[in-house]
Motif scaffolding. Structure first.
Motif, PDB file in Angstrom:
ATOM      1  N   ILE A 402      19.546 -24.313 -20.667  1.00 19.90           N
ATOM      2  CA  ILE A 402      18.890 -22.914 -21.176  1.00 19.90           C
ATOM      3  C   ILE A 402      19.029 -23.098 -22.674  1.00 19.90           C
ATOM      4  O   ILE A 402      19.872 -23.361 -23.276  1.00 19.90           O
ATOM      5  CB  ILE A 402      20.066 -21.661 -20.724  1.00 19.90           C
ATOM      6  CG1 ILE A 402      20.107 -21.919 -19.111  1.00 19.90           C
ATOM      7  CG2 ILE A 402      19.475 -20.537 -21.229  1.00 19.90           C
ATOM      8  CD1 ILE A 402      21.418 -21.128 -18.799  1.00 19.90           C
ATOM      9  N   PRO A 403      17.680 -23.069 -23.257  1.00 17.61           N
ATOM     10  CA  PRO A 403      17.890 -23.110 -24.548  1.00 17.61           C
ATOM     11  C   PRO A 403      18.685 -22.165 -25.396  1.00 17.61           C
ATOM     12  O   PRO A 403      18.882 -20.907 -25.131  1.00 17.61           O
ATOM     13  CB  PRO A 403      16.190 -22.354 -25.045  1.00 17.61           C
ATOM     14  CG  PRO A 403      15.585 -22.705 -23.707  1.00 17.61           C
ATOM     15  CD  PRO A 403      16.483 -22.498 -22.551  1.00 17.61           C
ATOM     16  N   PRO A 404      19.541 -22.692 -26.239  1.00 23.24           N
ATOM     17  CA  PRO A 404      20.534 -21.821 -26.965  1.00 23.24           C
ATOM     18  C   PRO A 404      19.799 -20.723 -27.666  1.00 23.24           C
ATOM     19  O   PRO A 404      20.709 -19.473 -27.744  1.00 23.24           O
ATOM     20  CB  PRO A 404      21.227 -22.955 -27.844  1.00 23.24           C
ATOM     21  CG  PRO A 404      21.078 -23.960 -27.106  1.00 23.24           C
ATOM     22  CD  PRO A 404      19.588 -24.170 -26.538  1.00 23.24           C
ATOM     23  N   ARG A 454      10.734 -19.635 -20.192  1.00 21.71           N
ATOM     24  CA  ARG A 454       9.247 -20.112 -20.798  1.00 21.71           C
ATOM     25  C   ARG A 454       9.225 -19.615 -22.318  1.00 21.71           C
ATOM     26  O   ARG A 454       9.028 -20.306 -23.277  1.00 21.71           O
ATOM     27  CB  ARG A 454       8.292 -19.151 -20.100  1.00 21.71           C
ATOM     28  CG  ARG A 454       8.080 -19.910 -18.543  1.00 21.71           C
ATOM     29  CD  ARG A 454       6.424 -19.489 -18.237  1.00 21.71           C
ATOM     30  NE  ARG A 454       6.499 -18.258 -17.978  1.00 21.71           N
ATOM     31  CZ  ARG A 454       6.898 -17.752 -16.728  1.00 21.71           C
ATOM     32  NH1 ARG A 454       7.368 -18.412 -15.758  1.00 21.71           N
ATOM     33  NH2 ARG A 454       6.926 -16.371 -16.561  1.00 21.71           N
ATOM     34  N   TRP A 455       9.952 -18.441 -22.635  1.00 20.51           N
ATOM     35  CA  TRP A 455       9.715 -17.983 -23.849  1.00 20.51           C
ATOM     36  C   TRP A 455      10.689 -18.569 -24.662  1.00 20.51           C
ATOM     37  O   TRP A 455      10.545 -18.625 -25.970  1.00 20.51           O
ATOM     38  CB  TRP A 455       9.928 -16.294 -23.960  1.00 20.51           C
ATOM     39  CG  TRP A 455       8.997 -15.459 -23.518  1.00 20.51           C
ATOM     40  CD1 TRP A 455       8.498 -15.066 -22.285  1.00 20.51           C
ATOM     41  CD2 TRP A 455       7.770 -15.272 -24.421  1.00 20.51           C
ATOM     42  NE1 TRP A 455       7.322 -14.430 -22.284  1.00 20.51           N
ATOM     43  CE2 TRP A 455       6.788 -14.524 -23.436  1.00 20.51           C
ATOM     44  CE3 TRP A 455       7.698 -15.433 -25.681  1.00 20.51           C
ATOM     45  CZ2 TRP A 455       5.539 -14.064 -24.227  1.00 20.51           C
ATOM     46  CZ3 TRP A 455       6.290 -15.123 -26.300  1.00 20.51           C
ATOM     47  CH2 TRP A 455       5.345 -14.218 -25.615  1.00 20.51           C
ATOM     48  N   GLY A 456      12.021 -18.820 -24.412  1.00 23.67           N
ATOM     49  CA  GLY A 456      13.075 -19.517 -25.051  1.00 23.67           C
ATOM     50  C   GLY A 456      12.826 -20.721 -25.224  1.00 23.67           C
ATOM     51  O   GLY A 456      12.991 -21.078 -26.508  1.00 23.67           O
ATOM     52  N   SER A 462       9.218 -23.730 -31.617  1.00 24.01           N
ATOM     53  CA  SER A 462       8.560 -23.294 -32.841  1.00 24.01           C
ATOM     54  C   SER A 462       9.655 -23.665 -34.159  1.00 24.01           C
ATOM     55  O   SER A 462       9.137 -23.704 -35.330  1.00 24.01           O
ATOM     56  CB  SER A 462       8.497 -21.909 -33.134  1.00 24.01           C
ATOM     57  OG  SER A 462       9.872 -21.225 -33.017  1.00 24.01           O
ATOM     58  N   LEU A 463      10.934 -24.094 -33.964  1.00 25.36           N
ATOM     59  CA  LEU A 463      11.867 -24.200 -34.916  1.00 25.36           C
ATOM     60  C   LEU A 463      11.520 -25.613 -35.440  1.00 25.36           C
ATOM     61  O   LEU A 463      12.112 -26.071 -36.532  1.00 25.36           O
ATOM     62  CB  LEU A 463      13.286 -24.129 -34.298  1.00 25.36           C
ATOM     63  CG  LEU A 463      13.676 -23.064 -33.822  1.00 25.36           C
ATOM     64  CD1 LEU A 463      15.306 -22.915 -33.697  1.00 25.36           C
ATOM     65  CD2 LEU A 463      13.496 -21.913 -35.073  1.00 25.36           C
ATOM     66  N   LEU A 487      12.817 -10.655 -28.509  1.00 23.02           N
ATOM     67  CA  LEU A 487      14.061 -10.878 -27.917  1.00 23.02           C
ATOM     68  C   LEU A 487      14.391 -10.527 -26.599  1.00 23.02           C
ATOM     69  O   LEU A 487      14.930 -11.238 -25.867  1.00 23.02           O
ATOM     70  CB  LEU A 487      15.184  -9.990 -28.806  1.00 23.02           C
ATOM     71  CG  LEU A 487      16.519  -9.968 -28.415  1.00 23.02           C
ATOM     72  CD1 LEU A 487      17.078 -11.424 -28.774  1.00 23.02           C
ATOM     73  CD2 LEU A 487      17.257  -9.105 -29.401  1.00 23.02           C
ATOM     74  N   GLU A 488      13.624  -9.749 -26.099  1.00 30.40           N
ATOM     75  CA  GLU A 488      13.709  -8.999 -24.676  1.00 30.40           C
ATOM     76  C   GLU A 488      12.917 -10.044 -23.776  1.00 30.40           C
ATOM     77  O   GLU A 488      13.436 -10.242 -22.730  1.00 30.40           O
ATOM     78  CB  GLU A 488      12.922  -7.614 -24.635  1.00 30.40           C
ATOM     79  CG  GLU A 488      13.050  -7.008 -23.278  1.00 30.40           C
ATOM     80  CD  GLU A 488      12.127  -5.769 -23.200  1.00 30.40           C
ATOM     81  OE1 GLU A 488      12.217  -5.063 -21.959  1.00 30.40           O
ATOM     82  OE2 GLU A 488      11.737  -5.330 -24.182  1.00 30.40           O
ATOM     83  N   ALA A 489      11.783 -10.782 -24.340  1.00 27.68           N
ATOM     84  CA  ALA A 489      11.250 -11.581 -23.377  1.00 27.68           C
ATOM     85  C   ALA A 489      12.248 -12.857 -22.849  1.00 27.68           C
ATOM     86  O   ALA A 489      12.111 -13.656 -21.849  1.00 27.68           O
ATOM     87  CB  ALA A 489      10.139 -12.106 -24.157  1.00 27.68           C
TER      88      ALA A 489
END
Length: 498
Positions: A402-404, A454-456, A462-463, A487-489
């Motif tokens: 899970i992306p931190p 997907r959003w995470g 992008s970082l 944030l909600e996504a």
């Protein structure tokens, strides 16, 4: 050898493992919770319990127990760049900051109170699924070998878990490949691999393959991988080689039940053309993806608002989260290439990260590290494919990294346990087949976690671009609603909503 019989063996005593063990024990099942570490312990974690975590803990009857640990209150998030730009993002509810040292211990106590037997300092050596679908788990504890016989096993062993298994892969297999014998078959053929654990440098919890050879073949193990070996399935001359036209598993063989040209082919039950590949050949990560390492330490003396702060800088990012007793958890995800040579200790790496971000350096220099509260893990692979089932159900980070940046990893771990527990209960009661359990659990995980993942991952990628970071921050400053939407996504919807 000591032998223990149980209904369920849960491997991994983190959040997901502890919750599902407690849930199944409350249903009346004999439940064993196994972990190779001694608890309580410090581990790499943001220690941020999102509003979604609060909801899950409440639904599981654990919120009062956790609230009694006096977690810090967190009301919003703040993104800060190395140049000093920042934006505040309100959270959809009240969050908490609480150390895993305290949280894991509380969940173990709750599980034990429900009737779970908690077995720590027990290294899992192997897990074997038998022909009757039961499992044997071999563990080493205090220098002694023990055998656990369980009706089923649930994997909650963390992000670095791997379980390569040799066998045929059938179409419609939503997790890993099944053993040969048709859809839903879990018969273990001769020479199949088992799931096993091995302690490797830099990995706090890794599971590696151990091939089981027929006793008569063990003396020939050194030559068994040679293509010239007539019994080697990769040798085209071997009768069982998938490239041999006479091989029953060859998709082009008219005698293969999976061949569309075969009248006996049941259609939907057909095996795919990549049958007989082994899990050892399936790389769950892209080779070109960067490797990261995670480090954390608690600090005293840093004054914090009720905010979780995320500092972005070249080569990674670092979060500050207030936790119990006025302490602050400092956790970072760092590119191994970018920080090569920065030092080998956790504190040296955190100092190197602070040097890349003046606002962070200014904040950290006010505090003092808490002795003994440091932890590290490597490698951290962020692009592992989602794999909720691989011979056994996999929970939390065992199924996907899970992306931190989502900040909702603990919520996802707990939710996976909530999704799996009722299905496990139905299976043990005979209301659901093993194949049905797999199908329903995999579908539920993909439906629940698909959008946040997907959003995470999009935000995580992008970082890697400083220009993208500046653009995102600027857009968030201009449109706070957009920032809240992003944030909600990345967060889970309430239970029952998809």
């Amino acid at each position: 050898m000591n032998v223990t019989e149980t209904d369920v063996a849960v491997l991994g005593a983190g959040l997901a493992g502890s919750l599902i063990a407690k849930s199944l024990a409350e249903k009346g099942w004999r439940t064993l919770l196994v972990d190779r570490h001694r608890f309580p312990r410090h581990k790499v974690c943001g220690e941020f319990l999102s509003p979604e975590v609060r909801q899950t803990l409440d639904a599981a009857g654990l919120l009062d127990r956790v609230s009694a640990l006096r977690p810090a209150r967190v009301e919003r998030a703040r993104l800060i760049t190395a140049e000093g730009g920042h934006v505040d993002i309100p959270l959809p509810g009240t969050a908490m900051g609480l150390s895993r040292f305290r949280l894991d211990e509380a969940l173990h106590e709750a599980a034990a109170a429900a009737g779970v037997r908690v077995l720590t300092s027990a290294a899992v050596l192997s897990v074997t699924r038998l022909a009757d679908e039961s499992c044997e788990v071999r563990v080493k504890r205090e220098g002694r070998m023990e055998l656990i016989r369980a009706r089923t096993v649930i994997a909650a062993w963390g992000a670095n878990g791997q379980a390569p298994v040799t066998g045929a892969c059938c179409a419609g297999d939503s997790g890993g490949e099944r053993f040969s014998g048709g859809p839903g078959s879990l018969r273990r053929p001769q020479g199949a691999s088992i799931l096993t654990s091995a302690k490797t440098e830099g990995q706090l919890n890794s599971f590696m393959p151990l091939n089981l050879l027929n006793p008569a073949d063990r003396k020939n193990q050194a030559g068994s991988s040679s293509p010239a070996n007539p019994t080697n399935p990769t040798n085209p001359a071997c009768p069982t080689s998938p490239t041999n036209a006479a091989c029953p598993a060859n998709p082009a063989n008219p005698a293969n039940p999976a061949n569309p040209a075969n009248p006996a082919n049941p259609g939907k039950q057909a095996c795919s053309t990549h049958a007989w590949r082994t899990r050892g050949t399936l790389n769950p990560w892209k080779r070109s993806a960067p490797d990261y390492m995670g480090v954390k330490s608690h600090y005293a003396g840093i004054e914090m608002e009720p905010i979780v702060e995320l500092y972005l800088f070249p080569g990674g990012y670092l979060g500050l989260c207030p936790i119990e007793d006025g302490l602050v958890n400092v956790s970072a995800l760092l590119s191994r290439d970018a920080f090569r040579g920065a030092g080998k200790s956790v504190l040296a790496l955190l100092e190197a990260a602070a040097q890349r971000c003046p606002p962070l350096h200014s904040k950290l220099k006010r505090g003092l590290p808490v002795p003994g509260a440091q932890a590290a893990v490597a490698p951290v692979k962020l692009n592992r494919r989602l794999n909720p089932w691989d011979m056994v159900p996999r929970l939390g980070d065992s199924s996907v990294m899970i992306p931190p940046l989502c900040g909702d990893g603990m919520s996802m771990a707990l939710r996976s346990a909530r999704l799996c527990a009722p299905l496990a209960d139905d299976y043990l009661r005979g209301k659901l087949s093993l194949a049905g359990w797999e199908e329903q659990y995999v579908r539920a995980v993909k439906r629940t976690f698909g959008r946040p993942l997907r959003w995470g991952r999009l935000l995580q990628s992008s970082l890697d671009s400083p220009a993208a970071v500046r653009l995102l921050l600027r857009l968030a400053q201009l449109s706070p609603g957009m920032a809240s939407g992003l944030l909600e996504a990345t967060r889970l919807k309430p239970e029952g909503e998809y």
